[in-house]
Design a protein around this motif. Structure first.
Motif, PDB file in Angstrom:
ATOM      1  N   GLN A  33      -7.805   6.808   2.833  1.00  0.00           N
ATOM      2  CA  GLN A  33      -7.502   5.476   3.370  1.00  0.00           C
ATOM      3  C   GLN A  33      -8.736   4.791   3.955  1.00  0.00           C
ATOM      4  O   GLN A  33      -9.016   3.630   3.652  1.00  0.00           O
ATOM      5  CB  GLN A  33      -6.409   5.557   4.441  1.00  0.00           C
ATOM      6  N   LYS A  69       3.189  -1.413   3.998  1.00  0.00           N
ATOM      7  CA  LYS A  69       2.748  -0.055   3.729  1.00  0.00           C
ATOM      8  C   LYS A  69       3.949   0.859   3.559  1.00  0.00           C
ATOM      9  O   LYS A  69       4.963   0.715   4.258  1.00  0.00           O
ATOM     10  CB  LYS A  69       1.872   0.458   4.862  1.00  0.00           C
ATOM     11  N   LEU A  73      -4.472  -3.269   6.893  1.00  0.00           N
ATOM     12  CA  LEU A  73      -3.028  -3.083   7.014  1.00  0.00           C
ATOM     13  C   LEU A  73      -2.400  -4.049   8.012  1.00  0.00           C
ATOM     14  O   LEU A  73      -1.174  -4.190   8.056  1.00  0.00           O
ATOM     15  CB  LEU A  73      -2.710  -1.646   7.416  1.00  0.00           C
ATOM     16  N   SER A  98      -3.636   9.937   0.931  1.00  0.00           N
ATOM     17  CA  SER A  98      -3.737   9.532   2.335  1.00  0.00           C
ATOM     18  C   SER A  98      -5.131   9.714   2.918  1.00  0.00           C
ATOM     19  O   SER A  98      -5.609   8.876   3.686  1.00  0.00           O
ATOM     20  CB  SER A  98      -2.723  10.314   3.177  1.00  0.00           C
ATOM     21  N   ILE A 137       0.858  -1.180   0.000  1.00  0.00           N
ATOM     22  CA  ILE A 137       0.000   0.000   0.000  1.00  0.00           C
ATOM     23  C   ILE A 137       0.897   1.233   0.000  1.00  0.00           C
ATOM     24  O   ILE A 137       1.725   1.407   0.900  1.00  0.00           O
ATOM     25  CB  ILE A 137      -0.913   0.032   1.248  1.00  0.00           C
ATOM     26  N   GLU A 160       4.769   5.103   2.891  1.00  0.00           N
ATOM     27  CA  GLU A 160       4.289   6.467   2.697  1.00  0.00           C
ATOM     28  C   GLU A 160       5.252   7.196   1.769  1.00  0.00           C
ATOM     29  O   GLU A 160       6.443   7.290   2.037  1.00  0.00           O
ATOM     30  CB  GLU A 160       4.192   7.197   4.024  1.00  0.00           C
ATOM     31  N   SER A 181      -1.873   2.497  -4.930  1.00  0.00           N
ATOM     32  CA  SER A 181      -1.612   3.803  -4.327  1.00  0.00           C
ATOM     33  C   SER A 181      -2.895   4.608  -4.237  1.00  0.00           C
ATOM     34  O   SER A 181      -3.842   4.403  -5.010  1.00  0.00           O
ATOM     35  CB  SER A 181      -0.561   4.571  -5.138  1.00  0.00           C
ATOM     36  N   VAL A 204       0.588  -7.761   3.942  1.00  0.00           N
ATOM     37  CA  VAL A 204       0.457  -6.363   3.535  1.00  0.00           C
ATOM     38  C   VAL A 204       1.585  -5.523   4.115  1.00  0.00           C
ATOM     39  O   VAL A 204       1.859  -5.561   5.320  1.00  0.00           O
ATOM     40  CB  VAL A 204      -0.895  -5.768   3.964  1.00  0.00           C
ATOM     41  N   GLU A 235       0.757   5.270   0.046  1.00  0.00           N
ATOM     42  CA  GLU A 235      -0.113   6.418   0.222  1.00  0.00           C
ATOM     43  C   GLU A 235       0.728   7.681   0.355  1.00  0.00           C
ATOM     44  O   GLU A 235       1.926   7.637   0.635  1.00  0.00           O
ATOM     45  CB  GLU A 235      -1.003   6.250   1.452  1.00  0.00           C
TER      46      GLU A 235
END
Length: 469
Positions: free
Chosen positions: A449, A465, A458, A446, A332, A467, A443, A463, A334
């Motif tokens: 989400q 993540k 998450l 934020s 993921i 940023e 993507s 998974v 973001e």
């Protein structure tokens, strides 16, 4: 696909591309061999098919369940089975692997008469060398394929998924993106490196192999700084050890996770000595720092060298983020609007495609209706089968090439109804988690989400993540 479509006629019709039917049969045989006889191994290894390998298609590999070394041979004949050709391969196998191979699985598209003199002669030749022969032929192969529907879809259906297909789809997407993607803008950022690690591509291999080489060069540059205090002997030994660590390749990139453990084991005594020197110097410094400034200053410099030396032994250690990226199958990404998430995904896809590898680039803004997302993806990609079947095909392509085939879905928040992804992502998670050669990165901005991700998504095992800033 329907059982009636798994036929040799269909196989020949569906595999008339540049690589040809025989090469595709070798690929199919290798994958059946892997799935049937190696899937229970604790250590998963890619089986390399080598046309120059003598007697069998690849080096013998350990079947951990039965504690025996096995190999396979693939024979595709246009007409009747050629026993002389099979015998020649058996002779080479005996010559090169006697004592190293226990069993050969013989995949042949034609039926073999196991009671005829020719076959029994081949069997005796191998048995006398301690090698058993297990034929898997004609309809038995087709039956095995039916156990693995994704193989049936890939090898027995004209699905049209090729490298050119990926390239064309990416070209359409890049055209839609317009000025949002600049092919000349390629900045090596932390985000691009992390995405490469997740996808285990050539850039990731270069990054890890360069870390070893750079450390060796750094150690060499410290010779004069450390030699005066007799510390360089530790660094030199470390350098000599590092150059013995093999470079990682596509099929063994996870070996980087063992590098630090290898160093810690090999240099346990040296590292303990260095720690003792640090403790002794620190104790001495505390004792004299108030009454001998010159000696205290010297100890500070000495401690600095010791800590620099100590840190060298931990330079190949992976961060928790790196371990997650290597181990997880869904990423993921973001970040705020306009910071380059689209550029990141598009640049990665184009780089892979330019290197003759495969990647599927999808943009959320293509999903412009309120119907099921899977239906929209199927329609947008002009598929005549379900998107989930496409994932199966990508897995076979990835396994065939020994490389990850990524699905990069950018800007989920730009879909007409972003909340539709909330019911789709768990299905994609389950599907991709079952695969070894498909990885999914998505993507979104934020602030979307909670609208896009299912609750506690998450926290799922597969998974990771990231940023993007």
């Amino acid at each position: 696909m329907a059982v009636g479509q798994i036929t040799w006629e269909r196989f020949i019709t569906s595999n008339h591309g540049a690589r040809g039917v025989r090469y595709k049969f070798e690929d199919l045989s290798r994958q059946l061999f892997t799935y049937e006889f190696l899937s229970q191994n604790n250590v998963c290894k890619y089986v390399h098919s080598n046309p120059n390998n003598p007697g069998i298609e690849s080096e013998p590999i350990l079947d951990e369940v039965n504690n025996r070394y096995i190999g396979y041979q693939a024979k595709f004949f246009d007409n009747d089975a050629d026993y002389n050709q099979i015998r020649e391969s058996a002779q080479k196998a005996v010559k090169h692997y006697k004592g190293k191979l226990d069993l050969i699985y013989l995949f042949c598209n034609k039926a073999l008469t196991t009671t005829c003199d020719s076959y029994m002669g081949i069997e005796k030749l191998l048995n006398d060398a301690g090698i058993a022969l297990q034929p898997i032929t004609d309809t038995s192969i087709l039956d095995l394929v039916r156990k693995y529907p994704f193989l049936g879809k890939y090898y027995f259906d004209d699905h049209g998924i090729s490298h050119e297909w990926f390239v064309n789809k990416a070209a359409i997407t890049v055209n839609i993106l317009g000025e949002r993607f600049n092919a000349d803008f390629n900045v090596d950022t932390e985000a691009s490196r992390n995405l490469s690690i997740f996808l285990q591509n050539q850039s990731a291999l270069d990054y890890y192999n360069d870390r070893k080489r750079n450390l060796v060069e750094e150690i060499s540059s410290l010779r004069w700084e450390l030699d005066g205090d007799s510390l360089y002997k530790y660094a030199r030994k470390l350098s000599e050890f590092i150059v013995t660590i093999p470079d990682v390749k596509f099929d063994c990139i996870h070996d980087v996770k063992n590098w630090q453990g290898m160093i810690s084991t090999a240099f346990e005594h040296d590292m303990t000595e260095i720690e003792t020197k640090i403790a002794d110097a620190q104790f001495e410094y505390e004792e004299i720092k108030g009454r001998d400034k010159n000696k205290a200053a010297g100890l500070i410099r000495y401690l600095g060298k010791l800590n620099k030396l100590k840190n060298l032994f931990y330079r190949l250690e992976l961060s928790e983020i790196e371990r997650n990226l290597l181990n997880k199958k869904i990423l993921i990404v973001e970040g705020k609007a306009g910071i380059g998430k689209t550029q990141l995904f598009a640049n990665e896809a184009i780089s892979l495609l330019n290197a003759n590898e495969n990647a599927l680039l999808i943009i959320g803004s293509d999903c412009l209706s309120d119907i099921n997302i899977f239906e929209q993806l199927k329609n947008n990609l002009r598929l005549d089968f379900d998107f989930e079947d496409l994932i199966d095909i990508l897995e076979v392509i990835g396994e065939t090439n020994g490389k990850i085939v990524p699905i990069l879905i950018d800007a989920l928040n730009e879909s007409w109804k972003p909340q539709l992804w909330k019911s789709v992502l768990p299905i994609l998670y389950k599907k991709v988690s079952e695969k070894n050669y498909v990885r999914l990165a998505v993507s979104f901005r934020s602030e979307y989400q909670n609208s896009i991700l299912p609750e506690r998504f998450l926290e799922l095992d597969n998974v990771a993540k990231m940023e993007h800033r």
